[in-house]
Scaffold this active site. Structure first.
Site, short mmCIF file in Angstrom:
data_model
loop_
_atom_site.label_atom_id
_atom_site.label_comp_id
_atom_site.label_asym_id
_atom_site.label_seq_id
_atom_site.Cartn_x
_atom_site.Cartn_y
_atom_site.Cartn_z
N CYS A 136 6.49 -7.18 6.50
CA CYS A 136 7.77 -6.47 7.57
C CYS A 136 8.10 -7.67 8.40
CB CYS A 136 7.34 -5.32 8.28
SG CYS A 136 8.79 -4.49 9.05
N CYS A 163 -0.04 5.41 10.18
CA CYS A 163 1.03 4.87 10.42
C CYS A 163 0.69 3.43 11.11
CB CYS A 163 1.83 5.28 11.57
SG CYS A 163 2.79 6.91 10.76
N CYS A 198 3.64 8.69 1.14
CA CYS A 198 4.21 7.55 2.14
C CYS A 198 4.13 6.13 1.41
CB CYS A 198 3.22 7.23 3.20
SG CYS A 198 3.74 6.12 4.23
N CYS A 252 2.15 -2.87 15.44
CA CYS A 252 2.00 -2.45 14.01
C CYS A 252 1.45 -3.58 13.23
CB CYS A 252 3.43 -2.44 13.53
SG CYS A 252 3.48 -1.69 11.72
N GLU A 261 0.74 -1.14 -0.03
CA GLU A 261 0.21 0.02 0.09
C GLU A 261 1.00 1.25 0.04
OE1 GLU A 261 -4.04 -1.44 2.33
OE2 GLU A 261 -2.24 -1.39 3.55
N CYS A 318 6.77 -5.51 15.25
CA CYS A 318 6.82 -4.82 16.39
C CYS A 318 5.14 -5.11 16.70
CB CYS A 318 6.75 -3.23 15.92
SG CYS A 318 8.42 -2.70 15.48
N1 SAH Z 1 9.86 -0.05 9.66
C1 SAH Z 1 9.88 1.48 10.01
C2 SAH Z 1 8.81 2.39 8.72
C3 SAH Z 1 7.39 2.03 9.06
S1 SAH Z 1 6.48 2.67 10.20
C4 SAH Z 1 9.85 1.83 11.30
O1 SAH Z 1 9.50 1.13 12.02
O2 SAH Z 1 10.32 3.15 11.34
C5 SAH Z 1 6.29 4.12 10.24
C6 SAH Z 1 6.18 4.55 11.74
O3 SAH Z 1 4.83 4.34 12.06
C7 SAH Z 1 7.12 3.98 12.62
O4 SAH Z 1 7.46 5.06 13.90
C8 SAH Z 1 6.34 3.00 13.40
O5 SAH Z 1 6.66 2.95 14.62
C9 SAH Z 1 4.73 3.66 13.50
N2 SAH Z 1 3.86 2.97 13.88
C10 SAH Z 1 3.55 1.60 13.54
N3 SAH Z 1 2.47 1.21 14.15
C11 SAH Z 1 1.85 2.13 14.62
C12 SAH Z 1 0.59 2.43 15.14
N4 SAH Z 1 -0.39 1.33 15.30
N5 SAH Z 1 0.25 3.63 15.60
C13 SAH Z 1 0.98 4.62 15.37
N6 SAH Z 1 2.17 4.75 14.81
C14 SAH Z 1 2.67 3.22 14.58
#
Ligand code: SAH
Length: 421
Positions: free
Chosen positions: A157, A396, A150, A164, A137, A161
C-alpha cells in the site's frame, strides 16, 4: 486508471512519488516518514483471466479462440455458479477443448502459500503468491449471521499510515480485477467444500459480504476495483450475483475517487478511514489528509451517502492517548452532525491492533467506553468492531505478507501449511 492519471490531482507529486508529502514537523522522530505513493510501479501484467472480462468480451474472446460464442455462458456457469475451475468437470463442453479453454481463460493467478486458522475455526487467513512473486493476503470470517471475505486490492500500500503494517511496507503493485475476484471465489469454494461450517447448521454458508479492507488502498487501484465490484454484483451465471449492499469499500479518502464511485450505479457501502476529527492529528495518522483534509473528505462521504442512499461508515481506530480523548469524540460528533442527522453516517470504532515496531497501543477500556458514550449522547450511531484474526495477524492493519512467510511455509511438509493458532 490510477489516481495520478486524473487531471484533478497535482501532477508534480504524482510524477515524483519519492518526495515525502508529510511535513516533517508532524512526525514523531522515531516513526518513519514514508512517501505517499499514488501510482503503482509498473510490473509485468498478470495473465488475462475469465474474471477480467465482461460477458461481451468473453464471447468475443471465445470466438477468437475458435469456438462458438455460446460456450462463454457455459464457462461462466462453471466458474461463477459452480465455482469449478477443473476442466474435467465441464461435462457440457467437448472433452477435446476443455483443457485448452481452461488454460487460455483460467490461468492460476493466486498460488496458495499458507493458511492460518483461528477464532475456533471461524477465521481463515490465506497468504497468496501472485505470478510475479508479490504476496497478498485475504481473510475469510464466519459470524453468526454472515460470512465476510476481506480482500486485498494491491500488493502492499502506498498510503503510508504509520499504524498500519501494510502501509509501512510500501506499495509493490496494483492487483488485477481477476486477482481480486479470485480471492472471493476461493472463499466461496472453501465454504462449498465444508470450511467454516457450523456443525449444527443444515445449510452450507455462502460468502454474503465482501470488504475491501485487506492490503492496499482500493480507490488508488480504481479501475480494477470497480471491475471486481461488477464481477461480484453481476447476476449469475455471468457474475457472482452478490448484493452491492453486502460489499464495503474502505478508503483513506481519495476524494475524486469517492465522487466517481458514487456515480457507478453500484451502491456498495463506503467506509472512510477517518481516525481523527481534526487536520492536525489526521495529517499525522492518515498522511493523505495533507492532500484532502477532514472537511473535504467528510463532504465527499456525505455526498456519497446522498447519491447512493447508503449509510457511510466512518472508521475510527482508537489509539491510547493519541485520538481517544473525550474532546475528540465531541469534535467527531460535531464534524458529522454538521452535515445532517438524516442517518447518513455511522461510526465504527476499531481497537488498534498491534503491529511490529509501532509504539502505539489500543485505548484503555474506560476511554473506549467514554468515547462511545459521548458519541451516543450526541445522537451518533456507533459500534465497536470485534478484532477477528488478531492472533494470526489477520486483523485490520496487520496484513503484511513478507518473504519470511514464504520461508516459514516452505519448511512445512505440504504446499499449504495449515496452522491452527
Ligand atoms: N486502505 C484502506 C483499506 C485497508 S485497511 C483504508 O485505509 O481504509 C482497513 C481498515 O483497517 C482501515 O480503516 C484502516 O485504517 C484499519 N487499520 C489499519 N491498521 C490498523 C491497525 N493496526 N489496527 C486497527 N485497524 C487498522
Amino acid at each position: 486508471m490510477s489516481v495520478a492519471e486524473t487531471p484533478d490531482l497535482p501532477r508534480s507529486e504524482a510524477r515524483t512519488p519519492a518526495a515525502p508529502v508529510v511535513p516533517e514537523y508532524v512526525q514523531p522522530p522515531d516513526r518513519s516518514t514514508l512517501p505517499l505513493v499514488f501510482t503503482a510501479p509498473r510490473r509485468g501484467k498478470p495473465p488475462m483471466h475469465w474474471a477480467d472480462l465482461d460477458p461481451a468480451a468473453r464471447r468475443t474472446a471465445v470466438e477468437a479462440a475458435g469456438h462458438r460464442a455460446y460456450r462463454a455462458r457455459q464457462i461462466s456457469a462453471h466458474y461463477f455458479e459452480g465455482l469449478r475451475d477443473d476442466p474435467d468437470t465441464w461435462t457440457d463442453l467437448p472433452v477435446a477443448v476443455r483443457g485448452e479453454l481452461a488454460s487460455t481463460f483460467m490461468p492460476q493467478l493466486l498460488k496458495p502459500v499458507r493458511e492460518l486458522t483461528c477464532d475456533d475455526g471461524d477465521t481463515v487467513k490465506s497468504l497468496w503468491q501472485l505470478h510475479d512473486g508479490s504476496l497478498v493476503e485475504s481473510v475469510l470470517m464466519r459470524y453468526p449471521d454472515r460470512v465476510t471475505m476481506c480482500v486485498s486490492s494491491q500488493a502492499g500500500c502506498g498510503m503510508a499510515c504509520p499504524f498500519c503494517a501494510t502501509g509501512q511496507g510500501g506499495l509493490q503493485r496494483n492487483m488485477s480485477t481477476a486477482e481480486i475476484v479470485e480471492q472471493v471465489v476461493d472463499g466461496a469454494r472453501k465454504l462449498a467444500h465444508g470450511a467454516l461450517k457450523d456443525p449444527d447448521a443444515s445449510s452450507t454458508p455462502r460468502v454474503s459480504n465482501v470488504v475491501f479492507m485487506g492490503m492496499g488502498e482500493p480507490l488508488a487501484n480504481y479501475k480494477a476495483v470497480v471491475g471486481a465490484l461488477r464481477q461480484l454484483t453481476t447476476p449469475k451465471p455471468d457474475g457472482l450475483g452478490m448484493s452491492a449492499r453486502g460489499i464495503t469499500v474502505s478508503t483513506v479518502g481519495l476524494v475524486p475517487r469517492i465522487k466517481e464511485l458514487a456515480t457507478e450505479g453500484m451502491p456498495v457501502t463506503l467506509a472512510l478511514s477517518l481516525h481523527a476529527p481534526d487536520d492536525e492529528l489526521r495529517d499525522e495518522l492518515v498522511p493523505v489528509n495533507t492532500r484532502w483534509n477532514v472537511d473535504e473528505v467528510v463532504d465527499a462521504a456525505w455526498e456519497y451517502a446522498r447519491i447512493t442512499k447508503r449509510r457511510v461508515s466512518i472508521e475510527y481506530i482508537l489509539i491510547r492517548d493519541v485520538n481517544d480523548q473525550p474532546e475528540r469524540a465531541e469534535q467527531l460528533a460535531r464534524v458529522l452532525r454538521r452535515r445532517g442527522t438524516w442517518g447518513w453516517v455511522h461510526v465504527n470504532l476499531i481497537p488498534l491492533n498491534p503491529t511490529p515496531g509501532s509504539r502505539w497501543t489500543a485505548s484503555r477500556r474506560s476511554d473506549e467506553d467514554e468515547f462511545v458514550r459521548r458519541l451516543q449522547a450526541r445522537g451518533v450511531p456507533v459500534t465497536v468492531r470485534d478484532t477477528r484474526g488478531r492472533e494470526i495477524d489477520g486483523a485490520c492493519g496487520q496484513l503484511a505478507a513478507g518473504q519470511a512467510d514464504i520461508a516459514e511455509a516452505s519448511t512445512a511438509t505440504t504446499p499449504v501449511a495449515r496452522a491452527r493458532v
